[in-house]
Design a protein around this motif. Structure first.
Motif, PDB file in Angstrom:
ATOM      1  N   LEU A   1      52.187  60.852  53.342  1.00  0.00           N
ATOM      2  CA  LEU A   1      53.064  62.278  52.799  1.00  0.00           C
ATOM      3  C   LEU A   1      52.434  63.168  53.651  1.00  0.00           C
ATOM      4  O   LEU A   1      53.385  64.200  53.412  1.00  0.00           O
ATOM      5  CB  LEU A   1      50.886  62.062  51.899  1.00  0.00           C
ATOM      6  CG  LEU A   1      51.077  61.403  50.659  1.00  0.00           C
ATOM      7  CD1 LEU A   1      49.169  60.971  50.281  1.00  0.00           C
ATOM      8  CD2 LEU A   1      51.939  60.999  49.715  1.00  0.00           C
ATOM      9  N   ILE A   2      51.849  63.347  54.826  1.00  0.00           N
ATOM     10  CA  ILE A   2      52.388  64.585  55.715  1.00  0.00           C
ATOM     11  C   ILE A   2      53.389  64.405  56.687  1.00  0.00           C
ATOM     12  O   ILE A   2      54.061  65.927  56.263  1.00  0.00           O
ATOM     13  CB  ILE A   2      50.916  64.359  56.823  1.00  0.00           C
ATOM     14  CG1 ILE A   2      49.323  64.576  56.740  1.00  0.00           C
ATOM     15  CG2 ILE A   2      51.505  65.582  57.840  1.00  0.00           C
ATOM     16  CD1 ILE A   2      48.263  64.631  57.439  1.00  0.00           C
ATOM     17  N   ALA A   3      54.195  63.556  57.192  1.00  0.00           N
ATOM     18  CA  ALA A   3      55.437  63.312  57.363  1.00  0.00           C
ATOM     19  C   ALA A   3      56.105  64.152  55.992  1.00  0.00           C
ATOM     20  O   ALA A   3      57.871  64.563  56.145  1.00  0.00           O
ATOM     21  CB  ALA A   3      55.578  61.665  57.640  1.00  0.00           C
ATOM     22  N   LEU A   4      55.669  63.714  54.855  1.00  0.00           N
ATOM     23  CA  LEU A   4      56.732  63.803  53.916  1.00  0.00           C
ATOM     24  C   LEU A   4      56.757  64.891  53.074  1.00  0.00           C
ATOM     25  O   LEU A   4      57.542  65.461  52.417  1.00  0.00           O
ATOM     26  CB  LEU A   4      56.729  62.674  52.276  1.00  0.00           C
ATOM     27  CG  LEU A   4      57.458  62.833  51.374  1.00  0.00           C
ATOM     28  CD1 LEU A   4      58.403  62.219  51.691  1.00  0.00           C
ATOM     29  CD2 LEU A   4      56.791  62.078  50.109  1.00  0.00           C
ATOM     30  N   PHE A   5      55.455  66.341  53.179  1.00  0.00           N
ATOM     31  CA  PHE A   5      55.892  66.701  52.698  1.00  0.00           C
ATOM     32  C   PHE A   5      55.764  68.196  53.740  1.00  0.00           C
ATOM     33  O   PHE A   5      55.792  69.983  53.637  1.00  0.00           O
ATOM     34  CB  PHE A   5      54.675  66.799  51.655  1.00  0.00           C
ATOM     35  CG  PHE A   5      54.692  65.944  50.402  1.00  0.00           C
ATOM     36  CD1 PHE A   5      55.616  67.172  49.554  1.00  0.00           C
ATOM     37  CD2 PHE A   5      53.855  65.426  50.477  1.00  0.00           C
ATOM     38  CE1 PHE A   5      55.430  65.629  48.419  1.00  0.00           C
ATOM     39  CE2 PHE A   5      54.568  64.128  49.460  1.00  0.00           C
ATOM     40  CZ  PHE A   5      54.936  65.106  48.314  1.00  0.00           C
ATOM     41  N   TRP A   6      55.347  68.237  54.573  1.00  0.00           N
ATOM     42  CA  TRP A   6      54.966  69.415  55.571  1.00  0.00           C
ATOM     43  C   TRP A   6      56.215  68.977  56.389  1.00  0.00           C
ATOM     44  O   TRP A   6      57.340  69.228  56.435  1.00  0.00           O
ATOM     45  CB  TRP A   6      54.240  68.182  56.892  1.00  0.00           C
ATOM     46  CG  TRP A   6      53.894  69.390  58.304  1.00  0.00           C
ATOM     47  CD1 TRP A   6      52.804  70.574  58.639  1.00  0.00           C
ATOM     48  CD2 TRP A   6      54.906  68.607  59.410  1.00  0.00           C
ATOM     49  NE1 TRP A   6      52.941  70.583  59.498  1.00  0.00           N
ATOM     50  CE2 TRP A   6      54.511  70.809  60.631  1.00  0.00           C
ATOM     51  CE3 TRP A   6      55.801  68.751  59.558  1.00  0.00           C
ATOM     52  CZ2 TRP A   6      54.479  70.667  61.752  1.00  0.00           C
ATOM     53  CZ3 TRP A   6      56.765  69.084  61.009  1.00  0.00           C
ATOM     54  CH2 TRP A   6      55.989  70.298  62.140  1.00  0.00           C
ATOM     55  N   LYS A   7      56.370  71.126  56.526  1.00  0.00           N
ATOM     56  CA  LYS A   7      57.356  71.760  56.854  1.00  0.00           C
ATOM     57  C   LYS A   7      56.743  72.722  57.426  1.00  0.00           C
ATOM     58  O   LYS A   7      55.945  73.594  57.679  1.00  0.00           O
ATOM     59  CB  LYS A   7      57.788  72.960  55.476  1.00  0.00           C
ATOM     60  CG  LYS A   7      58.125  72.224  53.987  1.00  0.00           C
ATOM     61  CD  LYS A   7      58.149  72.639  53.414  1.00  0.00           C
ATOM     62  CE  LYS A   7      59.454  72.022  52.393  1.00  0.00           C
ATOM     63  NZ  LYS A   7      59.861  71.618  51.105  1.00  0.00           N
ATOM     64  N   PRO A   8      57.740  72.557  59.403  1.00  0.00           N
ATOM     65  CA  PRO A   8      57.033  73.335  60.023  1.00  0.00           C
ATOM     66  C   PRO A   8      57.153  74.931  59.144  1.00  0.00           C
ATOM     67  O   PRO A   8      58.085  75.039  58.872  1.00  0.00           O
ATOM     68  CB  PRO A   8      57.935  73.146  61.528  1.00  0.00           C
ATOM     69  CG  PRO A   8      59.200  72.689  60.344  1.00  0.00           C
ATOM     70  CD  PRO A   8      58.978  71.736  58.961  1.00  0.00           C
ATOM     71  N   ALA A   9      56.181  75.238  60.554  1.00  0.00           N
ATOM     72  CA  ALA A   9      56.788  76.932  60.307  1.00  0.00           C
ATOM     73  C   ALA A   9      57.985  78.013  60.731  1.00  0.00           C
ATOM     74  O   ALA A   9      58.429  77.225  61.801  1.00  0.00           O
ATOM     75  CB  ALA A   9      55.127  78.049  61.047  1.00  0.00           C
ATOM     76  N   PRO A  10      58.273  78.775  59.862  1.00  0.00           N
ATOM     77  CA  PRO A  10      59.360  79.298  60.407  1.00  0.00           C
ATOM     78  C   PRO A  10      58.806  80.010  62.267  1.00  0.00           C
ATOM     79  O   PRO A  10      58.442  79.656  63.023  1.00  0.00           O
ATOM     80  CB  PRO A  10      59.617  80.087  59.622  1.00  0.00           C
ATOM     81  CG  PRO A  10      58.016  80.656  58.712  1.00  0.00           C
ATOM     82  CD  PRO A  10      57.701  79.455  59.198  1.00  0.00           C
ATOM     83  N   PRO A  11      59.970  79.979  63.512  1.00  0.00           N
ATOM     84  CA  PRO A  11      60.341  80.645  64.457  1.00  0.00           C
ATOM     85  C   PRO A  11      58.711  81.948  64.527  1.00  0.00           C
ATOM     86  O   PRO A  11      59.401  82.321  63.529  1.00  0.00           O
ATOM     87  CB  PRO A  11      61.683  80.688  65.510  1.00  0.00           C
ATOM     88  CG  PRO A  11      62.560  79.996  63.401  1.00  0.00           C
ATOM     89  CD  PRO A  11      61.599  79.834  62.818  1.00  0.00           C
ATOM     90  N   LYS A  12      58.674  82.641  65.207  1.00  0.00           N
ATOM     91  CA  LYS A  12      58.363  84.110  65.077  1.00  0.00           C
ATOM     92  C   LYS A  12      59.031  84.917  66.118  1.00  0.00           C
ATOM     93  O   LYS A  12      59.330  85.932  65.703  1.00  0.00           O
ATOM     94  CB  LYS A  12      56.888  84.013  66.437  1.00  0.00           C
ATOM     95  CG  LYS A  12      55.205  83.235  65.333  1.00  0.00           C
ATOM     96  CD  LYS A  12      55.221  83.859  64.313  1.00  0.00           C
ATOM     97  CE  LYS A  12      53.952  83.080  63.595  1.00  0.00           C
ATOM     98  NZ  LYS A  12      53.862  83.814  61.616  1.00  0.00           N
TER      99      LYS A  12
END
Length: 185
Positions: free
Chosen positions: A17-28
């Motif tokens: 579920l984490i792999a399916l729905f996880w989206k990385p944060a945009p770069p700073k």
């Protein structure tokens, strides 16, 4: 052993579920290749810098000679550039490089200004004339090279394309240092 199997199954389910729905944060920090510091692309970059700054993202602007250099920086990742403004039509799909586009941002008309006293009436009358045609590495220069190569001045000398764009080209035209100037903006 049943408890261990349930724990492993639950961990696998959670991991899936984490792999399916996880989206990385945009770069700073994002690096953008713009254009000449006195040009429209750089001015748009400054606006994007302000907008992204409100979202906590620092946009570093890298001035360039224009769209062609911006495209090259994207391809080579030179100076850590990950985004740039580029004129449509300067990249060929068959050149082996894939650049993803976010889409069109604005239309860029071609402007051709000339001195009235120069007597310019069309492409043939540009023979031997001095034309401010954008900086080397700019989309304006690429367009000028394309137009004048296709015009084939067979019986007369082609125009002399001078390395000047933006405000420098406008000033050269006003001062009579060039007969005409080409702008894409």
């Amino acid at each position: 052993s049943l408890v261990l199997a349930l724990v492993i199954a639950a961990l696998l389910l959670m991991g899936g579920l984490i792999a399916l729905f996880w989206k990385p944060a945009p770069p700073k920090v994002v690096v953008m290749s713009t254009g000449p510091a006195d040009g429209a692309y750089h001015a748009f970059g400054v606006r994007y810098q302000q907008i992204l700054g409100r979202a906590g993202i620092r946009l570093v602007l890298k001035p360039s000679s224009g769209a062609v250099e911006n495209l090259e920086r994207l391809r080579s990742r030179q100076d850590d550039v990950t985004i740039a403004l580029v004129q449509g039509g300067i990249s060929r799909p068959d050149d082996g490089n894939t650049i993803d586009s976010l889409g069109g941002v604005f239309y860029e008309p071609v402007w051709f200004f000339h001195r009235t006293a120069a007597g310019i009436t069309g492409l043939p009358s540009l023979s031997g004339r001095r034309i401010a045609s954008g900086l080397a590495g700019s989309g304006t220069r690429l367009l000028a090279d394309t137009i004048f190569a296709a015009s084939m001045f067979i019986d007369s000398p082609p125009p002399t394309l001078l390395d000047a764009g933006g405000l420098a080209a406008a000033r050269a035209l006003q001062a009579g240092e060039v007969d005409a100037a080409l702008f894409v903006s």
